[in-house]
Design a protein around this motif. Structure first.
Motif, short mmCIF file in Angstrom:
data_model
loop_
_atom_site.label_atom_id
_atom_site.label_comp_id
_atom_site.label_asym_id
_atom_site.label_seq_id
_atom_site.Cartn_x
_atom_site.Cartn_y
_atom_site.Cartn_z
N GLU A 515 0.86 -1.19 0.00
CA GLU A 515 0.00 0.00 0.00
C GLU A 515 0.89 1.23 0.00
OE1 GLU A 515 -2.76 0.49 3.27
OE2 GLU A 515 -3.63 2.29 2.34
N ASN A 574 -4.53 4.99 -2.13
CA ASN A 574 -5.70 5.58 -1.46
C ASN A 574 -6.25 6.72 -2.30
OD1 ASN A 574 -5.74 4.22 1.32
ND2 ASN A 574 -3.59 4.80 1.04
N GLU A 606 -8.02 2.00 -2.92
CA GLU A 606 -8.61 1.92 -1.59
C GLU A 606 -9.47 3.16 -1.39
OE1 GLU A 606 -6.00 1.04 1.61
OE2 GLU A 606 -5.21 -0.77 0.65
N ASP A 636 -11.79 0.61 2.14
CA ASP A 636 -10.82 0.82 3.22
C ASP A 636 -11.56 1.09 4.53
OD1 ASP A 636 -8.40 1.19 4.39
OD2 ASP A 636 -7.77 2.85 3.10
N LYS A 657 -11.56 -4.21 3.41
CA LYS A 657 -10.37 -4.07 4.23
C LYS A 657 -10.83 -3.80 5.65
CE LYS A 657 -5.81 -2.15 3.76
NZ LYS A 657 -4.98 -1.08 3.25
MG MG Z 1 -5.55 2.59 2.78
#
Ligand code: MG
Ligand code: C2E
Ligand code: MG
Length: 749
Positions: A515, A574, A606, A636, A657
């Motif tokens: 990530e 993200n 995400e 997320d 997640k």
């Molecule tokens: Mg994240």
């Protein structure tokens, strides 16, 4: 009967000598046109000679026919006419002169001195009568009397002509004047108005005469009118440039803002006296003056005034007017020891409408919002548009905070139901910041600014709500401002770094992906975590630049790892809602991937639940498009938001997640971590992958494995680290052994 008598019969000598004095005859008399008429040539001639000697130059007519002919051709001042003539006689000539309305004076010179003859001659318009044989002096005197009279009459006629012309001219000037000209009697009733009144006010002159001035003055201006229309002063001191509104019967085309049935006029007025030298009460006759139509100027002034103080789209007061009113309200509140409130309102999601549906739609939405907002206000409150999607509300009369809460809640409530414009259902919420005088400030600037600061707090908290200003916000804000400045600078100076945290398969321990997480390498403050600067970046829109930078870097790093043999590794990035909501986001994102030489399958997005829920209509199609291309999507921080199962099904997602807070709750003594179990069950039902974040210890790792969670991410494996450290991890792959060991141990437990 033949006439007798000749010139000079009675003492012509002395007459001649007297008449010879040429200066006796005034030049204009000598220039007089005279006709002498007689049928006897010798008499005609002797008369001619006599006049010649007297300084005149008469025309001669031998008999009546010649006389008529001469009179028909030329205008004579005096005619000396013999009465008795054969054929056309003197009476005929007199009749002719009368019929033709000749202006000449006819003196009858005749031997017929009978009463009837003389009477007839005089009745027919003869000026005088001289009997033959005449005495030269008498004849000349009579003739000169006639000439003088003729001259006088001519002068009078000329004068009258002139007068009439000048009067006509004045009438013309007055009536074609662009101004209204009026005169009132001492009681205020019209005695004169010019024609202009008809085209200006639609009243006829005749109907106004005798009527009182109040009948044409606008009701609201009667007081001012009273002093003007009773003006007694004259000259310099009299009334000038008085502006009044008159009533009009004519409907005018004008800007919507103005009353069509009244006209602005500029007036002059002065007293009129019967004796201008003696201006006494008794001599006061009335008031005279003019009035000019100044409506166009007034309207232009009003338009300019309106534009200076209003927002032209919504017609609400603008910033300048709000400040004016606020400053007044503060003075008032200070004097009466009262409170007042300022609300700063910023629409949520307005930008989205503007960007996706266009400015026209945006404008219509703003108008509709303005209308709804206005319906929440009380009389005396001022709603103003500050520009864009920002509105400011002044509530000059509030007793307690609760009063304000009621209004803020009402506004939020009203804005909650969708706006339907052109078949589109548009949802806008609002973030409202509130400052109360005197606690939150005692000047216009501080109250507005603090309401603005409080509004930002609402935005930061997830929008759609209200918040009162408090002092501590101010402290935050001061660092917020400097933070923003430094962040901008940091971005420009490339102080941002991308760290990576591995995501590990709980089945076999291989690194499935990493990530990408942003860091800020501040020159003085060291490495700064995203939690410190991302909220400001979100508020200021800098987040998009940051995200795009992180993505570009992450794609480049991934590409190089893949090229050095780690073909299956993926990168998770993200996404902020701001970036997602941007127009052209999908193209840019895919473009960035392509230019790094990555397949879409190598990238995972995400997105937090809250971002997803915010603008579903806009976001879902974009995500679907990305999904279609092969990009994978994870939710997320799952479990912390508000998403319901039914919503989840609408999104093209593959992975949930599990939020760190649930993982954190897993303890050794806990046999069932109910939330995790529920999430696992849900993921199974929806056929979604599960990854747990924030895995810090073995207990958590084992539990997650036992529940069937396929991947994990957390400090137990690695903290987020720079790219070169990831490379080492990829090469050494230390997690396979770790996972194998854990699996073995948990199997034996
Ligand atoms: Mg994240
Ligand atoms: P996130 O996406 O949920 O990222 C996971 C966060 O949890 C990271 O915090 C990571 O350092 C932290 N974390 C991972 N494992 C553990 C653990 O075992 N224990 C604990 N206590 N924490 C762990 P980080 O890097 O501070 O990032 C915070 C948040 O900032 C991220 O949460 C993400 O929402 C956001 N963020 C980070 N980088 C970016 C970015 O480039 N763009 C955007 N839009 N948001 C980012
Ligand atoms: Mg997370």
């Amino acid at each position: 009967m033949s006439e007798s008598g000749a010139v000079g019969v009675s003492g012509p000598r002395e007459s001649f000598s007297r008449l010879f004095k040429a200066d006796r005859v005034q030049p204009e008399m000598a220039a007089a046109s005279i006709l002498i008429v007689d049928d006897k040539p010798e008499l005609l001639n002797s008369l001619y000679q006599l006049l010649l000697l007297s300084g005149y130059e008469p025309d001669k007519a031998l008999g009546g026919t010649e006389a008529l002919d001469a009179l028909g051709r030329k205008q004579y001042d005096v005619v000396l006419l013999d009465l008795i003539m054969p054929g056309v006689n003197g009476h005929d000539v007199l009749d002719f002169a009368e019929a033709q309305k000749l202006n000449c004076k006819i003196i009858v010179v005749s031997g017929d001195s009978s009463f009837s003859g003389v009477k007839h001659a005089l009745r027919c318009g003869a000026f005088d009568f001289v009997k033959k044989p005449y005495e030269a002096g008498e004849l000349i005197a009579t003739m000169e009397t006639a000439l003088r009279q003729c001259k006088l009459e001519n002068q009078n006629r000329l004068m009258a002509d002139k007068l009439e012309k000048s009067e006509e001219l004045h009438r013309f000037i007055v009536n074609t004047s662009p101004d209204l000209v009026y005169m009132l009697d001492r009681n205020g009733c019209f005695t004169f108005v010019n024609d202009r009144v008809e085209s200006l006010l639609g009243f006829s002159k005749e109907e106004l005469i005798g009527r009182h001035y109040t009948e044409i003055v606008d009701e609201d201006h009667l007081d001012d009118a009273r002093s003007v229309f009773n003006e007694r002063r004259t000259g310099e001191r009299a009334a000038r440039n008085i502006e009044l509104k008159f009533r009009s019967r004519l409907t005018r085309r004008g800007p919507r803002l103005f009353h069509a049935q009244s006209l602005w006029m500029e007036l002059t007025a002065e007293g009129v006296y019967s004796d201008s030298n003696e201006r006494t009460r008794e001599n006061f006759v009335g008031t005279y003056g003019t009035a000019r139509d100044i409506s166009e100027r007034k309207e232009a002034e009003e338009v300019i005034n309106f534009q200076a103080y209003h927002d032209l789209l919504t017609h609400l007061p603008n910033r300048a007017l709000l400040k004016d009113r606020l400053s007044l309200a503060i003075t008032h509140a200070r004097r009466n020891k009262r409170k007042l409130a300022v609300m700063f309102l910023d629409l949520d999601r307005f930008k989205l409408v503007n960007d996706t549906l266009g400015h026209t739609m945006g404008d219509r939405l703003l108008k509709a919002v303005a209308n709804r907002l206005q319906s929440c206000l009380r009389q005396g409150d001022t709603l103003s548009r500050f520009g864009g999607d920002e509105f400011t509300l002044l509530l000059p009369e509030v007793r307690t905070k609760d009063d304000v809460v009621v209004i803020a809640s009402k506004i939020l409530d009203r804005l909650n139901s969708p706006f339907v414009i052109d078949g589109h259902e548009l949802f806008v919420g609002a973030s409202i910041g509130i400052s109360i005088y005197p606690e939150a400030g005692d000047s216009e600037e501080s109250l507005i600014q603090n309401a603005d600061i409080a509004m930002y707090q609402v935005k930061g908290r997830g929008k759609n709500g209200y918040q009162f200003f408090s002092e501590e916000m101010n402290h935050k804000f001061s660092t917020r401002l400097s933070l923003e400045r430094e962040l901008r600078n940091g971005i420009a100076q490339s102080e941002l770094l991308v760290y990576y945290q591995p995501q590990v398969s709980l089945q076999d321990g291989h690194i499935t992906g990493v990530e990408a997480l942003v860091r800020w390498q501040h020159p003085e403050r060291g490495l700064i975590e995203p939690a410190e600067f991302l909220p400001v970046a979100e508020e200021t829109g800098l987040i998009t630049q940051i995200d795009e930078y992180v993505q570009k870097q992450a794609f480049a790093d991934l590409s190089s790892w893949r090229n050095s043999g780690f073909r299956d590794v993926c990168v998770s990035v993200n996404l902020s809602s701001t970036q997602l909501e941007q127009e052209g986001f999908v193209d840019r994102f895919v473009g960035a991937m392509k230019s790094a030489g990555l397949m879409p399958e190598a990238v995972k997005l995400e997105i937090t639940e809250n971002t997803l829920m915010r603008d579903m209509e806009v976001i879902i199609p974009k995500l679907k498009e990305l999904r279609r291309l092969g990009v994978r999507i994870a939710i997320d921080d799952f479990g912390t938001g508000y998403s319901s199962l039914s919503y989840l099904q609408q999104f093209p997602i593959q992975t949930l997640k599990i939020d760190r807070s649930f993982v954190c709750d897993i303890r050794a003594d806990q046999s069932d971590a109910s939330i995790i179990n529920a999430i696992v069950a849900m993921a199974r039902g929806l056929k979604l992958d599960l990854i747990a974040e924030g895995v810090e210890n073995r207990t958590q790792l084992r539990y997650l494995y036992s529940q069937g969670c396929s991947e994990g991410q957390g400090y137990i494996f690695s903290k987020p680290v720079p790219a070169d450290e990831i490379e080492i991890l990829l090469k050494e792959n230390p997690f396979e052994a770790m996972i194998r060991r854990e699996q073995l141990e948990s199997a034996t437990v």
